[in-house]
Design an enzyme around this catalytic site. Sequence first.
Site, PDB file in Angstrom:
ATOM      1  CB  SER A 535      -0.960  -0.053   1.185  1.00 11.24           C
ATOM      2  OG  SER A 535      -1.981   0.900   1.044  1.00 11.24           O
ATOM      3  CG  ASP A 620      -6.855  -2.079  -3.670  1.00 14.42           C
ATOM      4  OD1 ASP A 620      -7.499  -1.321  -2.933  1.00 14.42           O
ATOM      5  OD2 ASP A 620      -5.657  -2.358  -3.485  1.00 14.42           O
ATOM      6  CG  HIS A 656      -5.724  -2.233   0.003  1.00 10.99           C
ATOM      7  ND1 HIS A 656      -5.007  -1.651  -1.021  1.00 10.99           N
ATOM      8  CD2 HIS A 656      -5.101  -1.855   1.153  1.00 10.99           C
ATOM      9  CE1 HIS A 656      -4.007  -0.946  -0.511  1.00 10.99           C
ATOM     10  NE2 HIS A 656      -4.032  -1.067   0.798  1.00 10.99           N
TER      11      HIS A 656
END
Length: 691
Positions: A535, A620, A656
């Site tokens: 991330s 995501d 995610h």
Amino acid sequence: MSLPRAAKKPLTHDLHGESRPDDYHWLKTQGKADPEVLGYLEAENAHLGAVMAPLRETQQAIYEKLLSHVQEEDDQPPVPQGDWEYYTRTEEGKAHPLFLRRPRAGGEVQLLLDLNALKEREGHANVWVYVTRPSPDGRHWAYLLDTTGQELWELRVLDTATGELAEPPLTGVSGWTLDWSADGRTLFYATEDATQRPARIWRHTLGQPQTADEELWHETDPTFRAWARVAENGETLLLGSSANMADEVAVLDTRDPAARPRVLLPRERGVEVSLTDGGDHWLALTNQGGASEFRLVRLPKGEGVTWADAQDVLPHDPQRYLTGMHLFAGRLLVSGREGGFTRLWVLPRTGEGYGPARRVEFPEASYTVRIGANHVFETATARVLYASLTRPGEHLDLDLNTLETALVKATPVPNYDPAAYVAEQVWVDAQDGERVPVSLVRRRDTALPAPTLLYGYGSYGASMDPAFSLGRLPLLDRGWVWAIAHIRGGSELGRRWYDAGRLAHKMNTFTDFIAAGEGLKAAGIAGDLVAMGRSAGGLLMGAVVNLRPDLWKAAFVGVPFVDVLSTMLDDSIPLTTGEYDEWGNPNEPQAYATMREYSPYDNLKPAVYPHLFVSTGLNDPRVAYWEPAKYVARLRDLRQPGSGVLVLKTNMGAGHGGSSSRYDALNEMAEEFAFALAAVEGQLDAGEEGQ
């Protein structure tokens, strides 16, 4: 080996006088349902399959090693709430947990939800439940369900007496707000705008259609997010809006079904506050008044409350960063940081306010402790969670009078001997002279220097605290060191550490990580270096690979925020407007110039790059698939001979966080570790890859 190639479709962005050609913008604009986009992603997955084919035996061995450390059949410690204790159970061979409860007075266990059965019954590829809330009387049990990884939630309410849903699911619900009124007849929840920004708070009466729900709060500023939660005493709903550097707090009586919110503390730029209901006063954790590391104050109840009325409970101390609190009827539990580590303090409640704070002591020098789930107000015991790099997580009951802890349950890790491992902390010098801590764990018999996986994040003030992870054991048992760089942008050394790694200072995050890698090699600890981050940590990976491609044998660039300018210039997608205080607003020339300096996608150039394993999820909502897809496509064009293997993995049915199945998650981890081992051992054949 035939490499995937994304077709070039030139597009030029212009901002602040700069022309930015972007040959791969079509991967965004054509959308994830477009056959050409899907074809490209599938081709990359096929390429990954070809690269990994000779490594599948190693991957399987690592998977079996990981699984050997998992207690497949296990119960989490029950958490009391009302007349019941709630907990989850995992069962051997089942990928998802069961949600259960049992009477506190003793009696039969009741199954609330079997996610495995729900997944099979409704035909979902993945299922996630992160938030659950029983009604105060225990009759109903509410939970939020996501089935795509897009973080688009349904609110379902179980009637515990019948075992059936009490009403049709509420849809379009935000994933982090869910609470009950005092009488258990109404629910408070949030919905999102078109960018998945929580924007409205609603009151829903059980049995009524969602269209009849009452709007309590509407946040129109795109840089703020709406939220709501019930205070520990159950009497007050705290609700409002938060930006990265500002909060507005309103209150509402949960006992009054017609109550409307009353703004208590209006938003003020730069003033952050976390509030709770102290009964005859409000209790606020805030940086107001120049308290950069935060202070704890009490405010009187009544109309027209201002900060001038605040009385210190814990005054500001530049050496102590206060991060959270939980209020009980007779005690206050406060969390924070000192000397780089997490700490807890207990304050007694007296007739005149609060007594002196006492710090809770633990035997290890390096550990992580945090406040756990606590839902009983009238108690002298608090649940806390404790771990270290070599000690699996423990659920402890903390006596709020004596400060002694009692073990409720230690996380079982089969085939693991903590005495075989050693943890330590070293310090490295950053390029500006700052000292950066790095946590290390390895087997005691590992000879140094050794291959080292260096993990980092460094954004949003999130601290990567030293805690146990069974996922590291396959590498540690093969003679590796696992290192965690506590770089600026996190809060390990307080709020100042965060502020020194955001906005105009963001480059410190990347140079700190590079300094950590260089320092470990210079100290004779690290041999080959493998970098890993996800991330915002994926942004870190992209930046440090650009800055020092020669330093890393390989890097794992997970769900990475690598196309910083394109994302931050698009205020129609999730997270953008709420993150101007983290990265800057690129519509402002200076902020644009800062982001332009480090944005990984925009700083790719012809070079020899290390082995790179890039991953993403098609659904995501936080870092869209097109960021890593564009990044890999451009890398394929720019890499010079001698570069390592480059792969892109797209999970076509998740978001995610990857797959929801615990077994799939272990296998994904095993795949990455097999790639890492092959990179260090020279088993990855670059072939066409390096061309």
